[in-house]
Design a protein around this motif. Sequence first.
Motif, PDB file in Angstrom:
ATOM      1  N   GLN A   3     -10.903  41.772 -23.852  1.00 13.97           N
ATOM      2  CA  GLN A   3     -11.236  40.452 -24.388  1.00 13.97           C
ATOM      3  C   GLN A   3     -10.568  40.282 -25.744  1.00 13.97           C
ATOM      4  O   GLN A   3     -10.527  41.197 -26.555  1.00 13.97           O
ATOM      5  CB  GLN A   3     -12.753  40.320 -24.543  1.00 13.97           C
ATOM      6  N   ASP A  82     -19.600  31.105 -16.066  1.00 17.46           N
ATOM      7  CA  ASP A  82     -18.784  32.149 -15.453  1.00 17.46           C
ATOM      8  C   ASP A  82     -19.567  32.978 -14.430  1.00 17.46           C
ATOM      9  O   ASP A  82     -19.225  34.134 -14.170  1.00 17.46           O
ATOM     10  CB  ASP A  82     -18.199  33.068 -16.529  1.00 17.46           C
ATOM     11  N   ASN A  86     -17.689  36.221 -12.739  1.00 14.06           N
ATOM     12  CA  ASN A  86     -18.118  37.585 -13.034  1.00 14.06           C
ATOM     13  C   ASN A  86     -18.354  38.435 -11.778  1.00 14.06           C
ATOM     14  O   ASN A  86     -18.398  39.667 -11.878  1.00 14.06           O
ATOM     15  CB  ASN A  86     -19.393  37.563 -13.878  1.00 14.06           C
ATOM     16  N   SER A  90     -11.475  42.382 -11.028  1.00 11.47           N
ATOM     17  CA  SER A  90     -10.656  42.110 -12.206  1.00 11.47           C
ATOM     18  C   SER A  90      -9.463  41.215 -11.893  1.00 11.47           C
ATOM     19  O   SER A  90      -9.147  40.292 -12.648  1.00 11.47           O
ATOM     20  CB  SER A  90     -10.187  43.428 -12.823  1.00 11.47           C
ATOM     21  N   GLN A  93     -10.574  37.627 -11.402  1.00  6.53           N
ATOM     22  CA  GLN A  93     -10.907  37.011 -12.681  1.00  6.53           C
ATOM     23  C   GLN A  93      -9.648  36.583 -13.431  1.00  6.53           C
ATOM     24  O   GLN A  93      -9.605  35.512 -14.039  1.00  6.53           O
ATOM     25  CB  GLN A  93     -11.722  37.990 -13.517  1.00  6.53           C
ATOM     26  N   HIS A 207      -9.436  37.497 -22.059  1.00  4.08           N
ATOM     27  CA  HIS A 207     -10.026  37.476 -20.724  1.00  4.08           C
ATOM     28  C   HIS A 207     -10.109  36.071 -20.154  1.00  4.08           C
ATOM     29  O   HIS A 207      -9.845  35.856 -18.970  1.00  4.08           O
ATOM     30  CB  HIS A 207     -11.411  38.106 -20.781  1.00  4.08           C
ATOM     31  N   SER A 208     -10.498  35.098 -20.969  1.00  5.25           N
ATOM     32  CA  SER A 208     -10.642  33.724 -20.495  1.00  5.25           C
ATOM     33  C   SER A 208     -10.621  32.790 -21.700  1.00  5.25           C
ATOM     34  O   SER A 208     -10.463  33.225 -22.840  1.00  5.25           O
ATOM     35  CB  SER A 208     -11.948  33.548 -19.712  1.00  5.25           C
ATOM     36  N   SER A 212     -16.847  35.136 -25.119  1.00  2.14           N
ATOM     37  CA  SER A 212     -17.110  36.429 -24.513  1.00  2.14           C
ATOM     38  C   SER A 212     -18.597  36.725 -24.500  1.00  2.14           C
ATOM     39  O   SER A 212     -19.347  36.277 -25.364  1.00  2.14           O
ATOM     40  CB  SER A 212     -16.379  37.522 -25.304  1.00  2.14           C
ATOM     41  N   HIS A 213     -19.020  37.520 -23.523  1.00  2.29           N
ATOM     42  CA  HIS A 213     -20.412  37.949 -23.452  1.00  2.29           C
ATOM     43  C   HIS A 213     -20.598  39.346 -24.017  1.00  2.29           C
ATOM     44  O   HIS A 213     -21.656  39.946 -23.854  1.00  2.29           O
ATOM     45  CB  HIS A 213     -20.902  37.927 -21.992  1.00  2.29           C
ATOM     46  N   ASP A 217     -23.978  41.714 -24.503  1.00  2.00           N
ATOM     47  CA  ASP A 217     -24.080  43.062 -23.934  1.00  2.00           C
ATOM     48  C   ASP A 217     -24.494  44.073 -24.998  1.00  2.00           C
ATOM     49  O   ASP A 217     -25.295  44.978 -24.728  1.00  2.00           O
ATOM     50  CB  ASP A 217     -22.745  43.471 -23.320  1.00  2.00           C
TER      51      ASP A 217
END
Length: 229
Positions: A3, A82, A86, A90, A93, A207-208, A212-213, A217
């Motif tokens: 990310q 997402d 998710n 990979s 994604q 990543h996108s 980000s998450h 996490d």
Amino acid sequence: MTQYQDNQPKTATARFFDGLEENIIALILGLMTLITFVNVVLRYVFNHSLIWGLEVVLILFAWLVLLGISYGFKKTSHLGVDAVINILPSRGQRVLAIISAIACLAYAGLLMKGAWDYWAPFAALQPTEGRWFPLGFTEGVRDRAFYVTDQVPMLGIFRWLEDAINYGDSYDKLPRVVPYFIIPFSAALILLRVVQATIRILKGTQHSLIVSHEAEDEVERVAHGEYEE
């Protein structure tokens, strides 16, 4: 695929523009708060008000939102759904991230064209022709350079606009071309940020386009006691 992290090493130029954007956004927010506070005090204590106060706050709010959109792309802080992404592997994604980036590029390009076409007549310039793609500039569009704001007084630093776009006629109020300038400017910034984000996605360093998450996490790991002091 990692990310994109905003804390990666940056050049002095990148740090300068980061600070500049953050300070401008903070300044706009501070001015909105200050003008609103002063107006409230004037109205309820002195039975008076800044007649231009509300309009200036509305203009500043529009500037704040439009600049914030491009800044959100820059910092990867826009929210998104997402749940489906998710559950994919990979590779899936990455494919969806590239597709979404291309869609955002198309949207940002159309936004840039529309922003210019809207603002140009207020600057005595010509909008582009073509519905989806600029095919050149149209001719004979009546300019709106004489349009002014409702209550915002004219500032001396913009008097040069009278000769530049208003045929020498003086402005009694601030011309709309000034506050409306944020429309094409922010659209150009949004397009630039999406291009930069797309390049990072293709390189695999982002990543996108959405937030980000990873932070969530980390909080969950702490809550479950996975970290020790």
